[in-house]
Design a protein around this motif. Structure first.
Motif, PDB file in Angstrom:
ATOM      1  N   VAL A   1      23.042  35.873  32.272  1.00  0.00           N
ATOM      2  CA  VAL A   1      22.717  37.055  33.067  1.00  0.00           C
ATOM      3  C   VAL A   1      24.005  37.751  33.477  1.00  0.00           C
ATOM      4  O   VAL A   1      25.040  37.110  33.666  1.00  0.00           O
ATOM      5  N   ASP A   2      23.933  39.058  33.614  1.00  0.00           N
ATOM      6  CA  ASP A   2      25.032  39.858  34.138  1.00  0.00           C
ATOM      7  C   ASP A   2      24.467  40.779  35.205  1.00  0.00           C
ATOM      8  O   ASP A   2      23.918  41.834  34.888  1.00  0.00           O
ATOM      9  N   GLY A   3      24.544  40.361  36.466  1.00  0.00           N
ATOM     10  CA  GLY A   3      23.989  41.155  37.559  1.00  0.00           C
ATOM     11  C   GLY A   3      22.481  41.252  37.460  1.00  0.00           C
ATOM     12  O   GLY A   3      21.763  40.262  37.633  1.00  0.00           O
TER      13      GLY A   3
ATOM     14  N   TYR B   1      11.240  34.772  45.774  1.00  0.00           N
ATOM     15  CA  TYR B   1      11.267  36.214  45.991  1.00  0.00           C
ATOM     16  C   TYR B   1      11.073  36.895  44.642  1.00  0.00           C
ATOM     17  O   TYR B   1      11.164  36.270  43.583  1.00  0.00           O
ATOM     18  N   MET B   2      10.785  38.206  44.670  1.00  0.00           N
ATOM     19  CA  MET B   2      10.369  38.919  43.467  1.00  0.00           C
ATOM     20  C   MET B   2      11.500  39.778  42.907  1.00  0.00           C
ATOM     21  O   MET B   2      12.282  40.373  43.649  1.00  0.00           O
ATOM     22  N   ARG B   3      11.546  39.843  41.565  1.00  0.00           N
ATOM     23  CA  ARG B   3      12.434  40.759  40.863  1.00  0.00           C
ATOM     24  C   ARG B   3      11.608  41.531  39.842  1.00  0.00           C
ATOM     25  O   ARG B   3      11.012  40.944  38.930  1.00  0.00           O
TER      26      ARG B   3
ATOM     27  N   ASP C   1      19.763  42.158  41.264  1.00  0.00           N
ATOM     28  CA  ASP C   1      20.455  41.040  40.633  1.00  0.00           C
ATOM     29  C   ASP C   1      19.621  39.755  40.661  1.00  0.00           C
ATOM     30  O   ASP C   1      18.827  39.531  41.584  1.00  0.00           O
ATOM     31  N   ILE C   2      19.857  38.925  39.655  1.00  0.00           N
ATOM     32  CA  ILE C   2      19.239  37.601  39.567  1.00  0.00           C
ATOM     33  C   ILE C   2      20.361  36.596  39.333  1.00  0.00           C
ATOM     34  O   ILE C   2      21.189  36.791  38.447  1.00  0.00           O
ATOM     35  N   PRO C   3      20.413  35.517  40.106  1.00  0.00           N
ATOM     36  CA  PRO C   3      21.511  34.555  39.949  1.00  0.00           C
ATOM     37  C   PRO C   3      21.400  33.779  38.629  1.00  0.00           C
ATOM     38  O   PRO C   3      20.304  33.476  38.159  1.00  0.00           O
TER      39      PRO C   3
END
Length: 387
Positions: A217-219, A262-264, A281-283
């Motif tokens: 992932v990137d941001g 939590y939601m993305r 963002d997603i870690p």
């Protein structure tokens, strides 16, 4: 004393609307002088005029707020193209506003400046108990703004808020601070003293896939989940036809721990790289699941949010409620949006002042005592009162 009052007008004329709201608030204040306030308005008003009228009525008031994708109050319930004002008159609670500017250049620094300015106004040694914030959603990164706020406050101080909106034009949102109309900023309101509060968070989205891990992932751009392309991961569960038709509704649940997520929300994808872009963002290494939702589930989540806040409220009865819902919920619900507040009010004490708006991202801890998170597609309830 801790008195909270609300005014709300759907008059399209800025002068008439703020005159109506101030008259309504003044009548409810019954001579009390408000120390602070929250203002939520549609994008098309003359915001400078509105703020000036509020400053004329209540000089020096600690005021923040911003533009919306719809407004909510106990006066007119759900509205579009309206303005609503909540005022706090109290001698038991300190309330101070701060502003951070230039969030696009350095979101964490803007957040830290806002907290520092608000803290500097305090006349006592009381530490902040609660932070409200309504930052710009289009110029900066909400996750990084939140990290800056948490660094300044400490992770144990709850932060509640929502990202300002502009009725789905995605052009420019405005934030309010005292008499100023701003963009690219982070306004905050800090509460300390004899405050009691609780909050609830719910979305209505239910996981439908197995739990998996974000491996590249990137941001806010996810390239791989469980070592396969994010696009392939989604299409495996949804099928190519279903994915193409409505992938945006199938948000990712991002797990904070074994039980809470939590939601993305996804907002795009690249067939060549197989990546998917999300609104926040997603870690890396986050545990995630694809979700689905129905309108009934979305509506019942607003009740769940409120019930959780009521169950956790430490006092006898709250004095007021702040409600923040997601613009995506409003878009999916369509004409049923009005039911969100109507369902909520059935559980609230009669005549409880309520105020809120539809945001481009919500801010709240998932559970009481937990770390504050940035959310999509979520309904946040904040109940406040005093000891």
């Amino acid at each position: 004393m801790f008195r909270v009052v609300v005014g709300h007008s759907d008059d399209p004329d800025s002068q008439n609307a703020i005159a109506e709201v101030l008259q309504e608030c003044s009548r409810s204040l019954a001579g009390s002088i408000p120390q602070a306030g929250l203002l939520f308005t549609a994008i098309d008003f003359n915001h400078a005029l509105i703020l000036q009228r509020i400053q004329d009525a209540f000089p020096g008031i600690e005021l923040i707020g911003g533009t919306t994708n719809g407004e909510i109050s106990s006066i007119l319930e759900f509205q579009q193209d309206s303005l609503t004002l909540m005022l706090f008159a109290t001698d038991e609670v300190e309330i101070w506003a701060g502003i951070g500017r230039g969030a696009s250049k350095n979101p964490a620094l803007a957040a830290q400046e806002a907290i520092a300015q608000a803290k500097a106004k305090s006349k006592s040694a009381s530490l902040p108990q609660l932070c409200l914030t309504f930052p710009d959603s289009l110029t900066s990164n909400g996750v990084l703004i939140l990290e800056g706020l948490k660094q300044s406050l400490g992770g144990h101080i709850p932060i509640i808020g929502g990202m300002t909106a502009d009725d789905y034009t995605f052009d420019k949102t405005y934030q309010f601070f005292q008499g100023e109309v701003l963009s690219d900023s982070v306004p905050v309101l800090l509460f300390s003293g004899q405050l009691l509060f609780s909050h609830g968070v719910a979305s209505g989205w239910t996981p439908i896939s197995q739990r998996s891990r974000v491996t590249k992932v990137d941001g806010n751009v996810v390239y791989e989940i469980d070592g396969q392309r994010a696009l392939d991961f989604y299409q495996h569960y949804l099928g190519e036809e279903r994915f193409a038709a409505n992938y945006a509704i199938h948000a990712l649940a991002v797990f904070e721990d074994q039980d809470h997520f939590y939601m993305r929300a996804p907002n795009g994808y690249d067939p060549q790289s197989g990546s998917m872009t999300f609104f926040s963002d997603i870690p890396e290494q986050a545990v995630v699941q694809i979700t689905d939702a129905t309108r009934d589930n979305i509506l019942s989540a607003s009740e769940t949010s409120l019930k959780n806040a009521l169950a956790d409220y430490p006092g006898v009865e709250p004095t007021a409620a702040l409600l923040i819902s997601c613009a995506a919920r409003r878009r999916i619900l369509g004409t049923l949006t009005r039911l969100e507040y109507q369902l909520v009010k059935t559980h609230l004490p009669q005549a409880l002042p309520c105020c809120g708006f539809y945001a481009y991202g919500e801010i709240a801890p998932l559970v009481s005592g937990g770390q504050t998170q940035f959310h999509n597609k979520t309904f946040v309830t904040l109940l406040i009162g005093t000891k």
